[in-house]
Design an enzyme around this catalytic site. Structure first.
Site, PDB file in Angstrom:
ATOM      1  N   GLU A 171     -15.275   8.151  23.731  1.00 36.53           N
ATOM      2  CA  GLU A 171     -15.097   6.597  23.584  1.00 36.53           C
ATOM      3  C   GLU A 171     -14.682   5.493  24.328  1.00 36.53           C
ATOM      4  O   GLU A 171     -14.623   4.319  24.575  1.00 36.53           O
ATOM      5  CB  GLU A 171     -14.446   6.546  21.666  1.00 36.53           C
TER       6      GLU A 171
ATOM      7  N   HIS B 222     -11.145   9.687   9.332  1.00 35.04           N
ATOM      8  CA  HIS B 222     -12.183   8.443   9.390  1.00 35.04           C
ATOM      9  C   HIS B 222     -12.273   6.932   7.786  1.00 35.04           C
ATOM     10  O   HIS B 222     -13.189   6.672   7.737  1.00 35.04           O
ATOM     11  CB  HIS B 222     -13.940   9.392   8.300  1.00 35.04           C
TER      12      HIS B 222
END
Lengths: 341, 391
Positions: free
Chosen positions: A75, A144
């Site tokens: 990321e 999530h």
């Protein structure tokens, strides 16, 4: 914003197609990829696989692997290299697969993306977009389901938008890509496939910085965004039918910059307000809205402003998720408490 | 992440597997060199393709860098600039890497790469002006392809990679990107992520690790268990070159080759290169740091005689490219140049209203409101009142 266009006037023969929110994201991306050669989409699994939510499905077939790029799993480098791409003259649209996984990129976003323009005194700018599916309600595993919008809203130099409808999803994606500053687009994954809406097929932008009044009302202003907008509207309809309470539902759409005028005008009209968001209560964006109402419209208030939010706890696994999220029951209680105060 | 504001460390870390201190001190031998420490071209090596004039220019840049360092340290001591990161011992590598670049190439520097920035076109006045607290000093002239210095450690590596990636995507194959970082940065995730991306996308980038043996108090042996930094290149499928960073001609040669390869790789050749430039930080990490707390003075033994300025000077005298008269005139020019830089930096003015400038292309309503509130307060109380400390 370089250009602002809006969908053609309602009633005019605007061509539309029924799209879900995730299809509208895809449509917005496709439109901008076609419109501007400098736009590239990059991230984990966005190419061949079309994204884990299919938000980039078929884009690689259509635009090729040079424009829709599968990256290694990293990321910080996805955002860091996007900063470099933007400096080189590209318009990168990076995907964080889930907002909960964006933490390694946080340093790149706040230490660099947010301040490249100001620290170079306007010489270098970063026209880049970071898309992050956010929020819970889909029975996802740990990490999530996060809603960390406040962290990015707090950072001067970043813009943060979040759509609650397919039409806005397409328009906000296009506006974010055309914007000269870095924009974070939070996509409510719970709404990705929740419903369809007729979305104009033409290219358009939804202005960043403008809230949308989804439902007019005289009795109370309900401020919300993204995934909480649909339950808020359902509660408003219910309360109108059952008790004649008319709730004005304001979908902020843009969390940074905030549309302060729409917020305060609405409070001046109704005298009561509730803020609803999924993120934890403490230091959430709701606190900012309450503070703004205090500064600008305190004397219009007939009751303290209520916040209906996620709990100050990590998002629980899905067996308890309904107790954490601001579902209809808690929104309803919050509205009634404020109306009756 | 470490910055120059880090507090002074109280102990020296002793991880398992650390080699002993004597080994820390001596310069590594297995690296590219052109000049002996006496300034002679080594057997088998050759003078890089630089004219006498260019060599003199390089020398002048080195003398200027050394004097800037001394001057900036002095200005900091007098309270005329804020914390400064000295570069003594590292000027040779900084100047030589920038000499290997062309104007269209991009430089991505750290807070210690003053000479690299100057040699690529930044003025020392502008570098001093941000050290005086004026953000205007970060604005890079439009005709210089350089980013402002990076203060967090290692974050610039993926960004430099992305910049190079963008150039190749847009078919601008005549641009390379050179990214500086220290040995400490090789411990960060961004270093690995950036180099991995660079290898995967085969971008025109040169990653220069200025291994000055110390990340503040941490010797390189305690930073990594790798025998060398350069061997990490193999993990990313890119070329690695280890060079004597105190030998300006060797650094120039390897960087020049890497720049050429980045822009015009031969069949089967990969564009990115990791260069480990072995140097020694002769001074403190910053003017807020006291190295005596974590290293012995004789730690530098073997490195002090590799002073890059003297090394090139000896070579130039030996080749009769430099004589006393030219050396004298270079020294005078350097002093004049620094005088002017300090004068210009101290003449920079700013306005409190500029705090809110350039946050976005268009200021938000809230920023405009905050600016007008500030203006009103200044009007009412005067700017002096803002410096007063409350009871």
């Amino acid at each position: 914003m370089s250009t602002t266009t809006t969908p053609s006037e309602q009633g005019a023969e605007t061509e539309t197609e029924p799209l879900s929110l995730v299809e509208a994201v895809r449509d917005g991306l496709a439109g901008e990829l076609a419109r501007d050669d400098s736009v590239v989409v990059l991230g984990e699994d966005v190419g061949t696989n079309g994204g884990v939510f299919r938000a980039t499905e078929h884009l690689q077939d259509e635009f090729g692997p040079q424009r829709v790029i599968d990256t290694p799993l990293a990321e910080s480098a996805i955002v860091g290299s996007s900063i470099g791409l933007a400096l080189s003259g590209m318009r990168p649209v990076a995907e964080m697969q889930f907002m909960g996984f964006a933490s390694p990129a946080y340093d790149q976003l706040v230490s660099h993306a947010a301040r490249m323009r100001s620290r170079t005194h306007g010489q270098y700018t970063l026209p880049m977009v970071v898309r992050m599916p956010y929020g819970g309600g889909i029975s996802a595993p740990e990490h999530h389901s996060e809603s960390r919008e406040a962290a990015y809203v707090h950072e001067p130099g970043l813009k943060v938008v979040t759509p609650s409808t397919p039409t806005d999803a397409k328009g906000l994606i296009a506006a974010a890509i055309r914007d000269p500053d870095p924009v974070i687009v939070l996509e409510p994954k719970r709404l990705y496939r929740a419903f369809r809406e007729d979305v104009p097929t033409e290219s358009y932008t939804t202005p960043i910085g403008e809230a949308s009044i989804r439902r007019e009302g005289e009795d109370l202003s309900l401020f919300t965004w993204g995934s909480s907008t649909q339950p808020a509207l359902a509660v408003a309809d219910e309360l109108a039918a059952e008790r004649g309470i008319e709730v004005e539902v304001v979908d902020l759409r843009s969390l940074s910059p905030l549309d302060i005028e729409t917020i305060t005008d609405s409070v001046r009209k109704t005298g009561r307000a509730v803020v609803v968001h999924e993120a934890p209560k403490t230091a959430g964006v709701g606190a900012e809205i309450v503070a703004t109402i205090n500064e600008e419209a305190l004397y219009s208030l007939e009751a303290p402003v209520t916040r209906v939010t996620g709990l100050d706890a990590p998002v629980p696994l899905h067996s308890l998720e309904d107790f954490y999220l601001p579902q209809a029951l808690r929104i309803r209680e919050g509205v009634l408490e404020t109306v009756e105060a | 992440m470490s910055t120059h504001d880090d507090p002074k460390p109280t102990h020296r870390p002793q991880p398992t597997g650390q080699r002993d201190a004597e080994e820390t001190a001596s310069p590594p031998e297995d690296m590219v060199q052109v000049l002996s420490t006496d300034g002679e071209i080594l057997p088998g090596a050759e003078r890089p393709n630089l004219s006498d004039e260019q060599l003199l220019e390089m020398y002048e840049e080195l003398v200027l860098a050394r004097r800037f360092d001394e001057r900036a340290t002095g200005l900091q001591r007098q309270g005329r600039i804020s914390t400064y990161a000295p570069m003594a011992g590292q000027e040779g590598s900084q100047v030589a890497t920038s000499f290997a670049l062309e104007d269209e190439d991009w430089l991505v520097p750290t807070y210690r790469d003053h000479a690299a920035k100057h040699a690529h076109g930044r003025s020392y006045a502008s570098l001093l002006s941000h050290l005086r607290g004026y953000r205007e000093g970060y604005a890079v002239p439009d005709d210089v392809n350089a980013l402002p210095e990076y203060i967090p450690i290692g974050t610039q590596v993926p960004q430099a990679m992305g910049l190079a990636w963008g150039f190749s995507m847009q078919g601008e194959h005549d641009r390379a990107v050179l990214c500086h970082f220290g040995d400490g940065a090789t411990s960060t995730g961004d270093f690995h992520e950036g180099l991995n991306f660079a290898g995967v996308y085969d971008v025109p980038a040169i990653f220069v690790c200025n291994n000055n043996q110390w990340a503040i108090s941490m010797p390189v042996e305690a930073q990594t268990a790798s025998e060398t930094i350069v061997q990490k290149a193999a993990a990313y499928g890119i070329e690695g070159v280890r060079v004597d960073g105190t030998d300006p001609l060797a650094v120039y040669a390897v960087t020049r080759a890497a720049v050429r390869k980045a822009k015009h790789p031969a069949e089967g050749e990969r564009r990115p290169t990791l260069i480990e430039s072995c140097q020694y930080r002769l001074g403190p990490h910053s003017t807020a740091d006291d190295p005596s707390a974590y290293r012995d003075e004789d730690d530098a033994s073997g490195w002090e005689e590799r002073d890059p300025v003297e090394r090139l000077e000896r070579y130039l005298y030996r080749e009769e490219i430099l004589d006393d008269e030219t050396a004298e005139s270079i020294k005078d020019d350097v002093e004049d140049c620094l005088e002017l830089a300090v004068e210009r930096a101290e003449a920079v003015e700013t306005d409190p209203g500029r705090i809110v400038e350039h946050v976005y292309e268009e200021p938000t309503d809230r920023l405009r409101e905050q600016l007008s509130d500030l203006a009103e307060l200044r009007e009412r109380h005067g700017d002096e009142a803002f410096g007063e400390v409350g009871e």
